[in-house]
Design a protein around this motif. Sequence first.
Motif, PDB file in Angstrom:
ATOM      1  N   LEU A 210      35.743  36.498  40.525  1.00 25.82           N
ATOM      2  CA  LEU A 210      36.332  37.834  40.585  1.00 25.82           C
ATOM      3  C   LEU A 210      35.838  38.734  39.449  1.00 25.82           C
ATOM      4  O   LEU A 210      35.496  39.895  39.673  1.00 25.82           O
ATOM      5  CB  LEU A 210      37.861  37.731  40.553  1.00 25.82           C
ATOM      6  CG  LEU A 210      38.516  37.092  41.786  1.00 25.82           C
ATOM      7  CD1 LEU A 210      40.006  36.908  41.567  1.00 25.82           C
ATOM      8  CD2 LEU A 210      38.267  37.965  43.014  1.00 25.82           C
ATOM      9  N   THR A 211      35.797  38.189  38.236  1.00 27.47           N
ATOM     10  CA  THR A 211      35.368  39.003  37.099  1.00 27.47           C
ATOM     11  C   THR A 211      33.868  39.299  37.148  1.00 27.47           C
ATOM     12  O   THR A 211      33.423  40.377  36.746  1.00 27.47           O
ATOM     13  CB  THR A 211      35.713  38.325  35.765  1.00 27.47           C
ATOM     14  OG1 THR A 211      35.206  36.979  35.756  1.00 27.47           O
ATOM     15  CG2 THR A 211      37.221  38.293  35.547  1.00 27.47           C
TER      16      THR A 211
ATOM     17  N   TYR B  17      33.462  42.076  39.563  1.00 24.27           N
ATOM     18  CA  TYR B  17      33.924  43.319  38.940  1.00 24.27           C
ATOM     19  C   TYR B  17      32.848  43.884  38.015  1.00 24.27           C
ATOM     20  O   TYR B  17      32.506  45.074  38.086  1.00 24.27           O
ATOM     21  CB  TYR B  17      35.215  43.067  38.156  1.00 24.27           C
ATOM     22  CG  TYR B  17      35.651  44.275  37.350  1.00 24.27           C
ATOM     23  CD1 TYR B  17      36.426  45.270  37.931  1.00 24.27           C
ATOM     24  CD2 TYR B  17      35.284  44.409  36.006  1.00 24.27           C
ATOM     25  CE1 TYR B  17      36.813  46.388  37.202  1.00 24.27           C
ATOM     26  CE2 TYR B  17      35.665  45.520  35.271  1.00 24.27           C
ATOM     27  CZ  TYR B  17      36.434  46.511  35.870  1.00 24.27           C
ATOM     28  OH  TYR B  17      36.807  47.617  35.146  1.00 24.27           O
TER      29      TYR B  17
END
Length: 208
Positions: free
Chosen positions: A79-80, A83
């Motif tokens: 997820l990071t 992002y």
Amino acid sequence: MKSVSYKLSEFFIIFILVPVSFAIEYPVVIKVIIGLLGFFYVVFVLLRIEKNKFKIAQNLNWKQFFKQTLIQLSAIAILTSLYMWFVDPPNFYTVVVNKPLLWLMILLIYSLFSVYPQELIYRTFFFQRYQSLFKSKTVFIILNAALFSLAHLFFRNGLVMVLTFIGGILFALTFQKTKSTLLVSIEHAIYGCWLFTVGMGSMLGFPS
């Protein structure tokens, strides 16, 4: 010192008043003094009032802990990374690639001097002092995470507040299950170090 009224006053000062005050502009030296006094108070209460022995439990399930932590880390990493790739590509892995020595120094300082004190205050102290005041474990966990997020208000960054709330949930659940400051500190350090590695260190107050 064990009365409910005393604990509630203590709770308000340590977990609401002080964190909110740190988001207000006043001399940093005063903030440092307040922070140190608060930390010494927490250690004093844990040792003298709560009779905490600070011993590593012998029955810790290290295999299960690392299995769960690595699964959660994998989700966090995906997820990071997405992002950073789409939202902030210039900082994607920038420190570890361009300044590896700074990256290692950040990980060491963060793990030793930031993570453990935070977990001592927000998990060990918080659980031992206030868990008996709440009937609902769910409410208690959410409150702990919300206050942990509030402690990062001085960054004045909405994403930091969200990340620390999610982290607070994970750390609170780990501590509730293991009752181990060591394990929750290791988990905290792993996730935090990943954020610095992926390039999110600047929003958390570390050089990039």
